[in-house]
Design an enzyme around this catalytic site. Structure first.
Site, PDB file in Angstrom:
ATOM      1  N   HIS A 148       0.861  -1.189   0.000  1.00  0.00           N
ATOM      2  CA  HIS A 148       0.000   0.000   0.000  1.00  0.00           C
ATOM      3  C   HIS A 148       0.893   1.233   0.000  1.00  0.00           C
ATOM      4  O   HIS A 148       1.895   1.293   0.705  1.00  0.00           O
ATOM      5  CB  HIS A 148      -0.884   0.017   1.249  1.00  0.00           C
ATOM      6  CG  HIS A 148      -1.435   1.385   1.569  1.00  0.00           C
ATOM      7  ND1 HIS A 148      -0.890   2.193   2.540  1.00  0.00           N
ATOM      8  CD2 HIS A 148      -2.461   2.083   1.021  1.00  0.00           C
ATOM      9  CE1 HIS A 148      -1.581   3.329   2.598  1.00  0.00           C
ATOM     10  NE2 HIS A 148      -2.519   3.292   1.688  1.00  0.00           N
ATOM     11  N   ASN A 180       0.469   5.799  -0.399  1.00  0.00           N
ATOM     12  CA  ASN A 180      -0.459   6.918  -0.450  1.00  0.00           C
ATOM     13  C   ASN A 180       0.326   8.192  -0.168  1.00  0.00           C
ATOM     14  O   ASN A 180       1.023   8.275   0.848  1.00  0.00           O
ATOM     15  CB  ASN A 180      -1.551   6.706   0.617  1.00  0.00           C
ATOM     16  CG  ASN A 180      -2.524   7.854   0.722  1.00  0.00           C
ATOM     17  OD1 ASN A 180      -2.143   8.993   0.921  1.00  0.00           O
ATOM     18  ND2 ASN A 180      -3.803   7.540   0.634  1.00  0.00           N
ATOM     19  N   SER A 237     -14.477   3.467  -5.807  1.00  0.00           N
ATOM     20  CA  SER A 237     -13.204   4.099  -5.450  1.00  0.00           C
ATOM     21  C   SER A 237     -12.833   3.797  -4.009  1.00  0.00           C
ATOM     22  O   SER A 237     -11.669   3.559  -3.695  1.00  0.00           O
ATOM     23  CB  SER A 237     -13.299   5.612  -5.659  1.00  0.00           C
ATOM     24  OG  SER A 237     -13.490   5.929  -7.017  1.00  0.00           O
ATOM     25  N   GLY A 288     -19.684   8.467  -0.426  1.00  0.00           N
ATOM     26  CA  GLY A 288     -18.696   8.465  -1.491  1.00  0.00           C
ATOM     27  C   GLY A 288     -18.940   7.385  -2.533  1.00  0.00           C
ATOM     28  O   GLY A 288     -19.812   6.537  -2.400  1.00  0.00           O
ATOM     29  N   ARG A 289     -18.104   7.421  -3.555  1.00  0.00           N
ATOM     30  CA  ARG A 289     -18.209   6.500  -4.673  1.00  0.00           C
ATOM     31  C   ARG A 289     -17.643   5.143  -4.259  1.00  0.00           C
ATOM     32  O   ARG A 289     -16.441   4.986  -4.027  1.00  0.00           O
ATOM     33  CB  ARG A 289     -17.431   7.089  -5.852  1.00  0.00           C
ATOM     34  CG  ARG A 289     -17.539   6.321  -7.150  1.00  0.00           C
ATOM     35  CD  ARG A 289     -17.047   7.246  -8.282  1.00  0.00           C
ATOM     36  NE  ARG A 289     -16.974   6.536  -9.536  1.00  0.00           N
ATOM     37  CZ  ARG A 289     -15.826   6.205 -10.119  1.00  0.00           C
ATOM     38  NH1 ARG A 289     -14.676   6.500  -9.541  1.00  0.00           N
ATOM     39  NH2 ARG A 289     -15.830   5.589 -11.273  1.00  0.00           N
ATOM     40  N   ILE A 290     -18.500   4.148  -4.149  1.00  0.00           N
ATOM     41  CA  ILE A 290     -18.138   2.880  -3.524  1.00  0.00           C
ATOM     42  C   ILE A 290     -16.984   2.203  -4.246  1.00  0.00           C
ATOM     43  O   ILE A 290     -16.080   1.641  -3.620  1.00  0.00           O
ATOM     44  CB  ILE A 290     -19.359   1.944  -3.457  1.00  0.00           C
ATOM     45  CG1 ILE A 290     -20.443   2.561  -2.569  1.00  0.00           C
ATOM     46  CG2 ILE A 290     -18.964   0.580  -2.930  1.00  0.00           C
ATOM     47  CD1 ILE A 290     -20.010   2.837  -1.151  1.00  0.00           C
ATOM     48  N   ARG A 337      -0.206  12.587  -0.377  1.00  0.00           N
ATOM     49  CA  ARG A 337      -1.252  13.580  -0.546  1.00  0.00           C
ATOM     50  C   ARG A 337      -0.789  14.968  -0.086  1.00  0.00           C
ATOM     51  O   ARG A 337       0.113  15.098   0.758  1.00  0.00           O
ATOM     52  CB  ARG A 337      -2.503  13.167   0.228  1.00  0.00           C
ATOM     53  CG  ARG A 337      -2.248  12.914   1.698  1.00  0.00           C
ATOM     54  CD  ARG A 337      -3.366  12.117   2.345  1.00  0.00           C
ATOM     55  NE  ARG A 337      -3.078  11.824   3.753  1.00  0.00           N
ATOM     56  CZ  ARG A 337      -2.379  10.783   4.163  1.00  0.00           C
ATOM     57  NH1 ARG A 337      -1.887   9.922   3.282  1.00  0.00           N
ATOM     58  NH2 ARG A 337      -2.157  10.581   5.448  1.00  0.00           N
TER      59      ARG A 337
END
Length: 391
Positions: A193, A195, A354, A350-352, A197
């Site tokens: 993983h 990430n 994603s 939210g958009r599931i 940002r």
């Protein structure tokens, strides 16, 4: 080991997100949006038990799926300054998405990433890429987002370190990031993983002229099912090398932060064998932190690809696969219960697809499973319960 039922996660049925054939169809819109990374950090290391954020569904402008990847997702007012931090961070995450996906496709040798891109009328957008059922990877997702929005007052208060601040009104924000989870098929090849940002808030309407606030966050962590110490040392050495270029205190500090963050509290074990993790980072020069985040993101391929290349064709049996599925169950537990990005997205409509792109295709739970003491499975569990220094 006898075969037991394997729980198939619902996220698998939603991918690929938008197959190529949909690109020529009428445009699709979505009334909710979710970043592929956490919004502002809702706790602070010095105030770990500050009041939690309670979110009702936060409306965003409708998204429009587009057929061609744009040059930039920035608003025109931001895009005019190509040397701004916003512009350079966007360029970095786009480049990293390309380089990581290219390296993974070459490593897999059969699977290809399927992509959907989207924009919003007020500016911003994102690109989701998913490789599923490849030769090496069961599921690999690499997402980027560049978004604008308005943070509700409770989120702004929760994100600030000082709890005595006056209640502001809604706060405009900008956020950009890249987020990825890679699940190989072979149980001897680890999950990864990463990430990275960048986040900015503008002054609340009630406080015109207040300084803009900004911070960086991110990390890279390794989640194997079996321990090969040379692999773990290699991975951590790459993280340390990236950190040491900027500050020798970064690696030990962010390694401990990673161990603490990925703690599955209800089982008192870590999700994996760690790496680095940081959040709310703004106590250094902004240019230095931009370079640091870039260095870390560019270290993903050399830290991970050689390990998978070495392990992807290792012979395994049903027992090994069953243990991998059990460890993936732990991965699911952490992401759905504790991960800030996942829980925020689920709470805000939210958009599931994603939100759940990080979950594996399959996972497994056995009642009261305990590996035999001294076994290779037990050694992994012991390392997750008792984090160690690998280098």
């Amino acid at each position: 080991m006898p075969s037991l039922p394997t729980a198939a996660l619902s996220s698998s049925s939603s991918l690929p997100l938008f197959p190529p054939s949909s690109y020529s169809s009428p445009r699709k819109t979505h009334s909710r949006f979710c970043l592929p990374f956490a919004l502002p950090r809702f706790t602070n290391p010095t105030h770990p038990f500050r009041r939690p954020m309670t979110c009702s569904s936060i409306p965003f402008e409708k998204e429009t799926v587009i057929s061609d990847r744009p040059y930039s997702f920035l608003r025109d007012t931001d895009g005019l300054d190509d040397e701004s931090v916003r512009s350079r961070f966007q360029r970095m995450i786009m480049d990293v998405q390309d380089s990581v996906c290219g390296a993974l496709e070459a490593l897999d040798g059969a699977g290809n990433f399927q992509e959907d891109a989207w924009t919003r009328p007020g500016g911003g957008g994102g690109i989701s890429r998913v490789l599923q059922d490849g030769r090496v990877f069961e599921k690999a997702g690499v997402n980027i987002s560049v978004v604008y929005g308005v943070m509700p007052p409770e989120a702004y208060r929760a994100a600030k370190a000082a709890v005595t601040d006056q209640n502001p009104g809604p706060v405009p924000f900008f956020a950009a990031g890249i987020s990825s989870v890679l699940h190989p098929k072979n149980p001897f090849a680890p999950t990864l993983h990463f990430n990275y940002r960048y986040f900015e808030t503008d002054a609340p309407k009630e406080s015109p002229g207040a300084p803009r606030q900004w911070w960086f966050g991110g990390g890279t962590d390794l989640t194997p099912s079996y321990i090969f110490e040379e692999d773990v040392r290699h991975f951590h050495s790459i993280q340390k090398r990236a950190c040491d270029k900027f500050d020798p205190s970064f690696y030990p500090r962010f390694k401990k932060w990673c161990d603490d963050y990925f703690h599955i509290k209800h089982r008192d074990e870590r999700r994996g064998l760690g790496g680095i993790f940081f959040d709310d980072l703004n106590d250094y020069d902004q240019e230095m932190l931009l370079s640091f985040a870039t260095e870390c993101a560019n270290s993903v391929v050399p830290a991970y690809v050689p390990i998978v290349e070495k392990r992807k064709d290792t012979s395994f049996n049903e027992r090994h696969k069953a243990w991998q599925q059990l460890r993936r169950g732990r991965y699911v537990e952490f992401n759905l219960v504790y991960d800030r990005g996942t829980t925020f997205g689920l709470k805000t409509g939210g958009r599931i697809e994603s939100i759940l792109v990080s979950l594996p295709l399959t996972a497994r739970w056995e009642y009261d499973h305990k590996p035999e003491e001294g076994s290779e499975e037990w050694k992994l569990l012991d390392a997750c319960m008792n984090p160690k220094e690998w280098i």
